[in-house]
Write a protein that holds these residues in place. Sequence first.
Motif, PDB file in Angstrom:
ATOM      1  N   CYS A 176       0.919  -1.271  -0.111  1.00 53.44           N
ATOM      2  CA  CYS A 176      -0.040  -0.063  -0.006  1.00 53.44           C
ATOM      3  C   CYS A 176       0.867   1.090   0.039  1.00 53.44           C
ATOM      4  O   CYS A 176       0.571   2.093   0.696  1.00 53.44           O
ATOM      5  CB  CYS A 176      -0.785  -0.008   1.027  1.00 53.44           C
ATOM      6  SG  CYS A 176      -2.223  -1.397   1.198  1.00 53.44           S
ATOM      7  N   LEU A 203     -13.347  -7.158  -6.138  1.00 52.77           N
ATOM      8  CA  LEU A 203     -12.773  -7.985  -4.888  1.00 52.77           C
ATOM      9  C   LEU A 203     -11.629  -8.973  -5.178  1.00 52.77           C
ATOM     10  O   LEU A 203     -10.754  -9.018  -4.340  1.00 52.77           O
ATOM     11  CB  LEU A 203     -14.172  -8.853  -4.541  1.00 52.77           C
ATOM     12  CG  LEU A 203     -15.277  -8.098  -3.690  1.00 52.77           C
ATOM     13  CD1 LEU A 203     -16.122  -8.925  -3.327  1.00 52.77           C
ATOM     14  CD2 LEU A 203     -14.878  -7.137  -2.597  1.00 52.77           C
ATOM     15  N   GLN A 216      -9.431  -8.405  -7.390  1.00 57.56           N
ATOM     16  CA  GLN A 216      -8.151  -7.795  -7.506  1.00 57.56           C
ATOM     17  C   GLN A 216      -7.603  -7.657  -6.183  1.00 57.56           C
ATOM     18  O   GLN A 216      -6.276  -7.569  -5.854  1.00 57.56           O
ATOM     19  CB  GLN A 216      -8.300  -6.457  -8.226  1.00 57.56           C
ATOM     20  CG  GLN A 216      -8.753  -6.640  -9.578  1.00 57.56           C
ATOM     21  CD  GLN A 216      -8.850  -4.990 -10.378  1.00 57.56           C
ATOM     22  OE1 GLN A 216      -9.533  -4.144  -9.948  1.00 57.56           O
ATOM     23  NE2 GLN A 216      -8.379  -5.072 -11.674  1.00 57.56           N
ATOM     24  N   ILE A 217      -8.506  -7.125  -4.984  1.00 60.62           N
ATOM     25  CA  ILE A 217      -7.746  -6.958  -3.667  1.00 60.62           C
ATOM     26  C   ILE A 217      -7.207  -8.160  -3.221  1.00 60.62           C
ATOM     27  O   ILE A 217      -6.208  -7.989  -2.668  1.00 60.62           O
ATOM     28  CB  ILE A 217      -9.131  -6.248  -3.064  1.00 60.62           C
ATOM     29  CG1 ILE A 217      -9.644  -5.220  -3.391  1.00 60.62           C
ATOM     30  CG2 ILE A 217      -8.712  -6.217  -1.404  1.00 60.62           C
ATOM     31  CD1 ILE A 217     -10.937  -4.538  -2.536  1.00 60.62           C
ATOM     32  N   TYR A 230      -3.951  -8.694  -4.676  1.00 61.39           N
ATOM     33  CA  TYR A 230      -2.942  -7.537  -4.372  1.00 61.39           C
ATOM     34  C   TYR A 230      -2.626  -8.068  -2.999  1.00 61.39           C
ATOM     35  O   TYR A 230      -1.274  -8.057  -2.495  1.00 61.39           O
ATOM     36  CB  TYR A 230      -3.462  -6.131  -4.206  1.00 61.39           C
ATOM     37  CG  TYR A 230      -2.440  -5.461  -3.664  1.00 61.39           C
ATOM     38  CD1 TYR A 230      -1.604  -4.547  -4.746  1.00 61.39           C
ATOM     39  CD2 TYR A 230      -2.473  -4.648  -2.304  1.00 61.39           C
ATOM     40  CE1 TYR A 230      -0.839  -3.820  -4.197  1.00 61.39           C
ATOM     41  CE2 TYR A 230      -1.590  -4.008  -1.806  1.00 61.39           C
ATOM     42  CZ  TYR A 230      -0.771  -3.379  -2.656  1.00 61.39           C
ATOM     43  OH  TYR A 230       0.212  -2.608  -2.313  1.00 61.39           O
TER      44      TYR A 230
END
Length: 231
Positions: free
Chosen positions: A8, A150, A152-153, A156
């Motif tokens: 992040c 969701l 993609q999250i 990641y």
Amino acid sequence: MPLMYTFCTWLPLRLGTIIVGLISIIQSIIIEIVCVLSLSITDAISLEINKMLHSNNMIYTTEFLKAVEKDPRNYIINVMIYFLLHIISCVALIYGAFKKSIIFILPYIILEFIRLFIIFYTVVTSMILIKMNVLDFLFLIFISVIGVFLLQILIYLWCCPLSLVQCLILDRKLLESQPREAFESNNNNALPRTAVNNRDVVYDPLSDHYGWRPFKPSYSYPYENMPQYEY
């Protein structure tokens, strides 16, 4: 090359991996609770699947749904076993991030990859089934956007421990090739030096100097003293 060097943007990979482990534990516990509650309503689940099979075109999922309809309890127990192993791998992941141990991080990476593949398959299948059985284009777009977002999250989050393993491997190779003193500065306030692509850069995502200052990276966001890498 590691997929990413920070989590992040602001957080180091080790701290990010611990956060990912905690988030994954919460997810697994919630799913375990849902599964436990589902064991008491297996008859209702079978009935709903039967209605779905008779009122919709389920294409290539028909055989699987018929198998679940016959014995939903068995499938629920299998899901519970998987997520129990997933919780154990999350605990090992957190420990591995603390100790910089690759062997403790790998089980989570493998189990989470399996889960991501299943979620991807489920999202794609759901989009196909909605398109064939629900004549509502806006609803299809809504479900597609939510599913992809969701996914993609989750991808990641999975990339964080994977990148940490890549950095640990890189760090070990560097330590084997040259003495540690070659990567350290005599100035205690200076950042450690790590070679990437045969170029020395003032950045080490694994060092204690960088790795244990939550929300306070070793460079000024977004540009000043940021590490320069070749992609």
